[in-house]
Design a protein around this motif. Structure first.
Motif, mmCIF file in Angstrom:
data_model
loop_
_atom_site.group_PDB
_atom_site.id
_atom_site.type_symbol
_atom_site.label_atom_id
_atom_site.label_comp_id
_atom_site.label_asym_id
_atom_site.label_seq_id
_atom_site.Cartn_x
_atom_site.Cartn_y
_atom_site.Cartn_z
ATOM 1 N N THR A 99 0.815 -1.220 0.000
ATOM 2 C CA THR A 99 0.000 0.000 0.000
ATOM 3 C C THR A 99 0.843 1.261 0.000
ATOM 4 O OG1 THR A 99 -0.135 0.139 2.422
ATOM 5 C CG2 THR A 99 -1.812 -1.193 1.283
ATOM 6 N N GLY A 100 2.056 1.195 0.518
ATOM 7 C CA GLY A 100 2.897 2.377 0.607
ATOM 8 C C GLY A 100 2.406 3.405 1.615
ATOM 9 N N ARG A 101 1.520 3.009 2.492
ATOM 10 C CA ARG A 101 0.918 3.965 3.429
ATOM 11 C C ARG A 101 1.928 4.414 4.481
ATOM 12 N NH1 ARG A 101 -0.207 1.975 8.487
ATOM 13 N NH2 ARG A 101 -0.335 -0.289 8.757
ATOM 14 N N TYR A 102 1.566 5.485 5.173
ATOM 15 C CA TYR A 102 2.405 5.981 6.252
ATOM 16 C C TYR A 102 2.168 5.199 7.546
ATOM 17 C CZ TYR A 102 3.736 10.106 3.533
ATOM 18 O OH TYR A 102 4.242 10.952 2.587
ATOM 19 N N VAL A 103 3.242 4.937 8.238
ATOM 20 C CA VAL A 103 3.192 4.386 9.597
ATOM 21 C C VAL A 103 3.666 5.488 10.531
ATOM 22 C CG1 VAL A 103 4.052 2.630 11.175
ATOM 23 C CG2 VAL A 103 3.649 2.056 8.767
ATOM 24 N N HIS A 104 2.796 5.919 11.434
ATOM 25 C CA HIS A 104 3.111 7.021 12.332
ATOM 26 C C HIS A 104 3.683 6.497 13.648
ATOM 27 C CE1 HIS A 104 1.253 9.931 9.624
ATOM 28 N NE2 HIS A 104 0.303 9.028 9.426
ATOM 29 N N ALA A 105 4.067 7.414 14.506
ATOM 30 C CA ALA A 105 4.827 7.073 15.707
ATOM 31 C C ALA A 105 4.107 6.087 16.607
ATOM 32 C CB ALA A 105 5.169 8.349 16.475
ATOM 33 N N ASP A 106 2.811 6.305 16.844
ATOM 34 C CA ASP A 106 2.109 5.427 17.774
ATOM 35 C C ASP A 106 2.068 3.996 17.262
ATOM 36 O OD1 ASP A 106 0.402 6.105 15.719
ATOM 37 O OD2 ASP A 106 -1.378 6.324 16.986
#
Length: 263
Positions: A182-189
């Motif tokens: 998907t190439g999606r973003y993975v954020h800090a949480d």
């Protein structure tokens, strides 16, 4: 106090060493520390230039982003000055293409050496090659503004800078596949919850938290750390019985050393 001159400062990479701690900094903040073959060669050179006293290597990026990934100029017909473009490489000999990618990978693999511990201090964007550079490190401290993303598959490519193995090891096949495809973003949480990050902190605390972690890593005797890292790195390739054997051999070496009987 005057800091010693960098051991290396070229092509967007600076290497500094202070006794047992070395810092590798990506130094092109105006372009969000994008990566190129020249930068990869400089990273490889940094690994070879490490003084023998170094036990911990911190990898960081100047500015608001850790690294926004590969410089898209690599895919233009002209490429970079003095470099074959990726399009030219694709049209060339298979063996040359394979050897070239292997050379690029060398920039990332040295961070896994058993004689050092590597820590990525990650803020802002860590995309593609930037994500893989963070994954090449043993540990990751992330700021609360971090955005990991593996964009290669979305661009018709694959992650090829040694990031796939640690990604699957850290979060499992299914989640790794979903993130890559998907190439999606993975954020800090999510990064902290899933195991991608050891800890997530406010951006203002990133440097201090990294320093505290480095100090804790240096507290244990070096030889015990080296043996422990080697044991843990080998787990996935061993059966339980093989791991038991490796543990016994490592402990035997440690006991003989502590008793003054080592080589």
């Amino acid at each position: 106090m005057t800091m010693p001159a960098p051991l290396l400062d070229k092509d967007g990479v600076r290497l500094e060493a202070d006794d047992a701690v070395a810092t590798v900094t990506l130094t092109n903040p105006d372009k969000r520390n994008v990566q190129s073959p020249a930068l990869w060669r400089a990273l490889t050179e940094a690994g070879r230039a490490l003084p023998g006293a170094v036990r911990v290597v911190v990898v960081r990026g100047e500015g608001k982003s850790f690294s926004a990934g590969l410089d898209r100029q690599a895919f233009t017909p002209e490429g970079f000055d003095g470099e074959p473009s990726f399009l030219d490489l694709a049209r060339g000999d298979d063996a040359v293409l394979d050897a070239t990618i292997a050379e690029y990978q060398d920039a990332f693999t040295w961070l896994r050496r058993p004689d050092i511990l590597s820590v990525a201090a990650v803020q802002g964007h860590a995309i593609g090659a930037g994500f893989q550079l963070a994954l090449s490190c043993d540990l990751r401290v992330v700021a609360d503004d971090v955005q990991f993303s593996m964009r290669e598959t979305s661009l018709g490519l694959v992650p090829d800078l040694t990031g796939t193995h640690p990604l699957v090891s850290l979060i499992g096949y299914a989640r790794a596949l979903e993130i890559c495809v998907t190439g999606r973003y993975v954020h800090a949480d999510e990064a902290a919850r899933s195991g991608l990050a050891n800890v997530a902190v406010p951006a203002a605390d990133l440097d201090a938290t990294t320093r505290d972690l480095v100090a804790a890593l240096l507290a244990a005797p070096r030889d015990a750390v080296i043996e422990t890292k080697a044991l843990l790195q080998g787990v996935t390739g061993r059966t339980l019985d093989e791991q038991r054997t490796a543990e016994r051999a490592a402990q035997g070496r440690r006991l003989r050393d502590l008793a003054g009987l080592g080589d």
